[in-house]
Design a protein around this motif. Sequence first.
Motif: not given
Length: 512
Positions: A88-92, A133-141
């Motif tokens: 999720a982080v790397e996607r963001g 939840v993972l998206r939000r944790a990764a800070r992807t808007p």
Amino acid sequence: MTSGSLNARRRERELAELASGERVDVVVVGGGVTGTGIALDAASRGLSVALVEAHDLAFGTSRWSSKLVHGGLRYLAHGELGLAHESAVERGVMMTRTAPHLTRAMPQLFPLYPSTSRVQERVIAAGLHAGDVLRRAARTPSSVLPRPRSIPPALALALAPGLSATGLRGALLAYDGALVDDARLVVTLARTAASFGARILTRLSASSLTADRVTARDALSGSTVDIHARQVINATGVWAGTLTGAVRLRPSLGSHLVLAPGTVQMGTSSVNIGVPGETNRFVFLLPQPDGRVYLGLTDEPVSGPIPPVPDVPPSDVDFLLSLASSVLARPLTRADVAGSYAGLRPLVEGGGRSADLSRKHAVLAGSDGLLTVVGGKLTTYRRMAEDAVDAAVRSAGLPAAPCRTARLPLLGAAPRAELSLVDAPPRMVARYGTEAPRVAALGELDAEFAAPIGPATEITAAEVVWAVRNEGALDVEDVLERRTRLALIPSDAEAARERVAELVDKSLAGLG
């Protein structure tokens, strides 16, 4: 920074420099997403870098993906929270900072038919909300990847008109990331690395590796060259074991079918179909910006020698067509398949089925000090590269700055709001980003270059010239197979081949 243009003239000059005995900090073997990612990471830290690739950029597994930049929902189901979060982080990172121009949000429909029980529906919904939840944790808007929700049958059919209306009680709608073209990501990584001084050398086949030397054969001249380094990194994916005995892999085959534009009405939303008897496996109908639809994918173990280009087994064709047809208004047949492709995942050896093996990556050091990167997946290439370069810095005591690739835009990148203002056709902006006006300008100077190269494509002659002058294409196959992807439908490639050959010859001659 130096020029990010790759071409035959630059290759010849840089290969001669290395053949003369010049020693670099890092030699990377393998020109896929991992290898080019390593080259960029190392070069952007101030290290001298050479990348050696036997064929062409993105020749292997990296061009055979589902073109998804995904957040790792499947890993959650296997209890691999760390890997899911990393995905999720790397996607963001890719979608918001390093490659907004090469990525897009893809709506994902999970249609609900009588065969989907209420329990299964709740499980899928829970997984999608966990992914959010993972998206939000990764800070992807949410402006980039909207939140998941349930939708009624009418909206599901509006988003994917090809779905069967019989028994459809609605759908779950979520969003994930997708690449416009996986091979283009690799080429852009290589060019960005070149802008930091990395030497990107295709058609150079490594025959032996040690921790500090690569012996390779130049396919263009037939000569053999020794390239000296302070640290060699083997990033050849499923072929890693052919160059070192320090790794054990269990390759897994993922097959895709290519449906020509108009074959199935898909809109812009993918359709995810659960595999019967599996709790967390899906087959995808993936619409592409050019109207094609990719249908995939399988996950089957492979044994024996690794082929340069894998074939799609007939059993995979039947499996994919059958499963997709179960949710479509018009069943698919073999006559609907315009092309196909398969990729081999370099999974690290482990127990159980290949479908259950972890997608974690590993950086392994052989007894001779050679570093090898294995495992992983396209979405996490940047993290794999960072770990590999960190290992090289420790192993060889290299004087490197900290990793900076999480905030380093690739060539052509810009915030999405700025990309929408680029003065070039939207199709070109989606492939070249802020460089699109430079590509289009060739057609503005000469109307010949503005014309499409074939009857079944909008790709212009200017894009072929750009591929040879700036993207390292050395022959017709490089253009058809990896710079334009026309070869995913063989008939489209053949219709354009003569024109592409003419343009490649003229462009190579113009380089001097």
